[in-house]
Design a protein around this motif. Sequence first.
Motif, PDB file in Angstrom:
ATOM      1  N   HIS A 219      -6.084  12.266  -9.152  1.00 32.00           N
ATOM      2  CA  HIS A 219      -6.450  12.729 -10.232  1.00 32.00           C
ATOM      3  C   HIS A 219      -5.169  12.838 -11.046  1.00 32.00           C
ATOM      4  CE1 HIS A 219     -10.003  13.629  -7.823  1.00 32.00           C
ATOM      5  NE2 HIS A 219     -10.757  13.505  -8.786  1.00 32.00           N
ATOM      6  N   TYR A 220      -5.147  12.747 -12.477  1.00 31.89           N
ATOM      7  CA  TYR A 220      -4.198  12.833 -13.595  1.00 31.89           C
ATOM      8  C   TYR A 220      -4.535  12.972 -14.810  1.00 31.89           C
ATOM      9  CZ  TYR A 220       0.700  14.045 -14.587  1.00 31.89           C
ATOM     10  OH  TYR A 220       1.827  14.711 -14.967  1.00 31.89           O
ATOM     11  N   ALA A 221      -4.250  13.980 -15.566  1.00 31.91           N
ATOM     12  CA  ALA A 221      -4.418  14.196 -17.002  1.00 31.91           C
ATOM     13  C   ALA A 221      -5.857  13.770 -17.343  1.00 31.91           C
ATOM     14  CB  ALA A 221      -3.371  13.275 -17.764  1.00 31.91           C
ATOM     15  N   GLY A 222      -6.982  14.135 -16.683  1.00 35.52           N
ATOM     16  CA  GLY A 222      -8.250  14.070 -17.187  1.00 35.52           C
ATOM     17  C   GLY A 222      -8.765  12.782 -16.546  1.00 35.52           C
ATOM     18  N   LYS A 223      -7.881  11.900 -15.894  1.00 31.69           N
ATOM     19  CA  LYS A 223      -8.466  10.477 -15.473  1.00 31.69           C
ATOM     20  C   LYS A 223      -8.441  10.451 -14.026  1.00 31.69           C
ATOM     21  CE  LYS A 223      -6.770   8.353 -19.759  1.00 31.69           C
ATOM     22  NZ  LYS A 223      -5.717   7.120 -20.126  1.00 31.69           N
ATOM     23  N   THR A 224      -9.262   9.535 -13.439  1.00 34.27           N
ATOM     24  CA  THR A 224      -9.021   9.046 -11.961  1.00 34.27           C
ATOM     25  C   THR A 224      -8.339   7.854 -12.039  1.00 34.27           C
ATOM     26  OG1 THR A 224     -11.441   7.993 -12.079  1.00 34.27           O
ATOM     27  CG2 THR A 224     -11.140  10.279 -11.317  1.00 34.27           C
ATOM     28  N   HIS A 225      -7.325   7.727 -10.937  1.00 34.38           N
ATOM     29  CA  HIS A 225      -6.313   6.369 -11.072  1.00 34.38           C
ATOM     30  C   HIS A 225      -6.845   5.684  -9.659  1.00 34.38           C
ATOM     31  CE1 HIS A 225      -3.901   7.979 -14.359  1.00 34.38           C
ATOM     32  NE2 HIS A 225      -4.376   8.887 -14.270  1.00 34.38           N
ATOM     33  N   ASP A 226      -7.812   4.690  -9.723  1.00 35.76           N
ATOM     34  CA  ASP A 226      -7.911   3.983  -8.488  1.00 35.76           C
ATOM     35  C   ASP A 226      -6.618   3.036  -8.076  1.00 35.76           C
ATOM     36  OD1 ASP A 226      -8.705   1.850  -6.886  1.00 35.76           O
ATOM     37  OD2 ASP A 226     -10.338   1.031  -8.176  1.00 35.76           O
ATOM     38  N   ARG A 227      -6.312   3.421  -6.802  1.00 33.31           N
ATOM     39  CA  ARG A 227      -5.211   2.905  -6.217  1.00 33.31           C
ATOM     40  C   ARG A 227      -5.480   2.060  -4.980  1.00 33.31           C
ATOM     41  NH1 ARG A 227      -1.297   2.483  -9.520  1.00 33.31           N
ATOM     42  NH2 ARG A 227       0.481   2.864  -8.285  1.00 33.31           N
ATOM     43  N   THR A 228      -6.558   1.616  -4.809  1.00 37.04           N
ATOM     44  CA  THR A 228      -7.209   0.931  -3.685  1.00 37.04           C
ATOM     45  C   THR A 228      -6.495  -0.346  -3.621  1.00 37.04           C
ATOM     46  OG1 THR A 228      -8.940   0.101  -5.083  1.00 37.04           O
ATOM     47  CG2 THR A 228      -9.446   1.862  -3.461  1.00 37.04           C
ATOM     48  N   ALA A 229      -5.991  -1.346  -4.830  1.00 39.23           N
ATOM     49  CA  ALA A 229      -5.400  -2.311  -4.801  1.00 39.23           C
ATOM     50  C   ALA A 229      -3.939  -2.193  -4.300  1.00 39.23           C
ATOM     51  CB  ALA A 229      -5.478  -3.068  -6.242  1.00 39.23           C
ATOM     52  N   GLU A 230      -3.153  -0.928  -5.110  1.00 35.07           N
ATOM     53  CA  GLU A 230      -1.856  -0.834  -4.644  1.00 35.07           C
ATOM     54  C   GLU A 230      -1.706  -0.455  -3.073  1.00 35.07           C
ATOM     55  OE1 GLU A 230       1.200  -0.703  -6.410  1.00 35.07           O
ATOM     56  OE2 GLU A 230      -0.222  -1.917  -7.928  1.00 35.07           O
ATOM     57  N   ALA A 231      -2.592   0.292  -2.486  1.00 33.86           N
ATOM     58  CA  ALA A 231      -2.781   0.761  -1.230  1.00 33.86           C
ATOM     59  C   ALA A 231      -2.797  -0.572  -0.135  1.00 33.86           C
ATOM     60  CB  ALA A 231      -3.794   1.639  -0.895  1.00 33.86           C
ATOM     61  N   THR A 232      -3.876  -1.308  -0.508  1.00 32.07           N
ATOM     62  CA  THR A 232      -3.846  -2.552   0.047  1.00 32.07           C
ATOM     63  C   THR A 232      -2.533  -3.366   0.055  1.00 32.07           C
ATOM     64  OG1 THR A 232      -6.440  -2.690  -0.347  1.00 32.07           O
ATOM     65  CG2 THR A 232      -5.200  -4.596   0.578  1.00 32.07           C
ATOM     66  N   ALA A 233      -2.071  -3.607  -1.095  1.00 32.10           N
ATOM     67  CA  ALA A 233      -0.883  -4.543  -1.060  1.00 32.10           C
ATOM     68  C   ALA A 233       0.317  -3.870  -0.411  1.00 32.10           C
ATOM     69  CB  ALA A 233      -0.499  -4.447  -2.721  1.00 32.10           C
ATOM     70  N   LEU A 234       0.339  -2.688  -0.416  1.00 33.77           N
ATOM     71  CA  LEU A 234       1.421  -1.754   0.384  1.00 33.77           C
ATOM     72  C   LEU A 234       1.143  -2.119   2.112  1.00 33.77           C
ATOM     73  CD1 LEU A 234       3.734   0.161   1.003  1.00 33.77           C
ATOM     74  CD2 LEU A 234       1.845   1.942   0.643  1.00 33.77           C
ATOM     75  N   ALA A 235       0.015  -2.050   2.381  1.00 32.56           N
ATOM     76  CA  ALA A 235      -0.185  -2.240   3.771  1.00 32.56           C
ATOM     77  C   ALA A 235      -0.034  -3.676   4.105  1.00 32.56           C
ATOM     78  CB  ALA A 235      -1.747  -2.058   4.079  1.00 32.56           C
ATOM     79  N   ASP A 236      -0.259  -4.596   3.304  1.00 31.33           N
ATOM     80  CA  ASP A 236       0.045  -6.211   3.642  1.00 31.33           C
ATOM     81  C   ASP A 236       1.273  -6.149   3.504  1.00 31.33           C
ATOM     82  OD1 ASP A 236      -2.635  -6.591   3.644  1.00 31.33           O
ATOM     83  OD2 ASP A 236      -2.758  -7.362   1.558  1.00 31.33           O
ATOM     84  N   ALA A 237       2.293  -5.470   2.918  1.00 34.42           N
ATOM     85  CA  ALA A 237       3.709  -5.809   2.867  1.00 34.42           C
ATOM     86  C   ALA A 237       4.395  -4.897   4.049  1.00 34.42           C
ATOM     87  CB  ALA A 237       4.285  -5.061   1.526  1.00 34.42           C
TER      88      ALA A 237
END
Length: 653
Positions: free
Chosen positions: A203-221
Amino acid sequence: MPVDLAFGEDALWAPSPDRVSESHLAAYCDHLQREHGRRFADYRELWQWSVTDLAGFWRSIHEFFDLDITEPDRVLDESATMPHVDWFPGATTNYAANALRERGTGAAVVSLAESGVPATLSWDELRLKVGALAHWLREQGIEPGDRVAAYVPNTAEAVIGLLACAAVGVVWASCAQEYSADGAHDRFAQLEPAILLVADGYHYAGKTHDRTAEATALADALPSVRTVVWIDNLGLLDDTTEGPRFDQITATGREPEFTRVPFGHPLWVLFSSGTTGKPKGIVHSHGGIVLEHTKFLALHCDLRAGSRFLWLATPSWMVWNVQVSGLLCGATITTYDGNPTWPDPTRLWQLAEQLDLDYLGTSAASLIAAQKHDADPTTVAPDLRLRGIGSTGSPLPPSTARWIHHVLPHVWLASASGGTDICSAFAGGIPTEPTYADQIQGPLLGVALESWNDDGRPVVGETGEMVVTRPMPSMPICFWNDPDSARYIDAYFDHYPGIWRHGDWITVTDHGGVIVHGRSDATMNRQGVRIGSGEIYDVVDQLGQVRDSLIVGIELDDGGYWMPLFVVPAEPVTEPDSFGQAIKRAIRDGVSPRHVPDDVIVVDSLPHTRTGKKLEVPVKRILQGADPTTVVAPQAVDDPAALARFTEYRRAR
């Protein structure tokens, strides 16, 4: 311990006699007198003893707080030269065992997100969840010395993860999710983690920030990762998300087992700012952190069992680790997933009221923002009961200190200056002494801090390099992948062999206060988080429309901070605003929002050394008002005219 009445009448705040007598610091002094016959007239005498008799001082911390550290062969060999100091040889301990000594239904961790209500874990609940995750790690074949990396927001799950890793003797490393996958990879890949802990977003500044794609990319790397464990922070996980769920692993509680490790066993890896090349992994030990954090939080923040404690931070900043260590004092720690100044700076005080805090730690930038907004805490948070405010990350302007004292006259303002390097503070609060608007109260116990002039001599009342002349137990045990300590020595001991040179300009005042003037190197500092130019150049240098670039961070006289990026375009720029916004977007996406410069300034050319190095420190000093001819020899610069033009940019600013 009496207040030193020799201090001037211009103090902003002074502790009452009751507050002095009830402080942890006074109780510690009573212990030294009662058990060891040591009596000190004031804090300054106590400090002098603490940096003269290192063995006696650190043994007394072990004893007074009854820390779970077995008896060592000795405390240290005081003839050893930094950085080659072996603390508490022969002793064993475990950070998590010390952090989880409390039991019962009292609150251990209170967690809050921007859009939610506080959730509480009792001491017993926390222990059982830590035990369950630690047991699962052992079932996966994870052993002491293995690494677990966490790409997570500031939540209770992150706290549980750190404690579970410590319980097993596993090395922990974390990075906030505002970093891109590439930014997190630059840190974690060095460690070759076996387990990756990730959340679906933050959560940040009134929004939710979806990081599933970034987390998956990090795991793959990260080819070393065997298993990815998912935290469902935003409710975005579904059947297509591969990997065990954190909640399922910890659902059935289990009493924790603590693997006893040597005092110097690696606890966690924090990362340098990445000023030159990849961020350096800074390794701290179980025993060193237990001693240092207990001393800092109990004696210098005056935390005790039941204190409500929040230091606003993300898991990329060492202050987050300090926050977790509030558990060492039996304090109730709190986590916050969100922006503490959104929708405006009054949120800072509302958070403190909502969480019923005794002690709030935050960045100087947040307090400056509250002052500029004139966010009177008594109006927006009438039930506020704060006893102390910690400020760090950058120097706090005297005007802001005076404003805080005006709106909260009974609250102790304890500015501090420290670093990722020691995961603590060098100078900070002294609960038995007055505070002054223009300075930190003094060096902390056990920290042999001095200001040295160009001749390498200690000075008082003059600006000099901040050095530490005697070792501290939380100094790094090593840098990761630095077997001969060459990078470690180069980072802190290259200028004065055997003496820690930190890279800050400071003044030690006549009565022992400390004024921090800013960095003496090129490392930038955005809202308390050190930022390396190398991470920004990694993105900007890949942009075809940019030929050359240089970024600096400038501490302003009004307490603000200016981080301009100077860019030489590859082709003439017809729309500077669009050009600058495109560069900012690239940096935001490639590293993090915190790395985005305040201004992108188009220039015709940039200066370098004759060997092609960017002249960040000279440029910073010119922008702060220095004469170009005094900051670097003209013959060492490939384009002296380009360097001199920075005086024009300073005038324009």
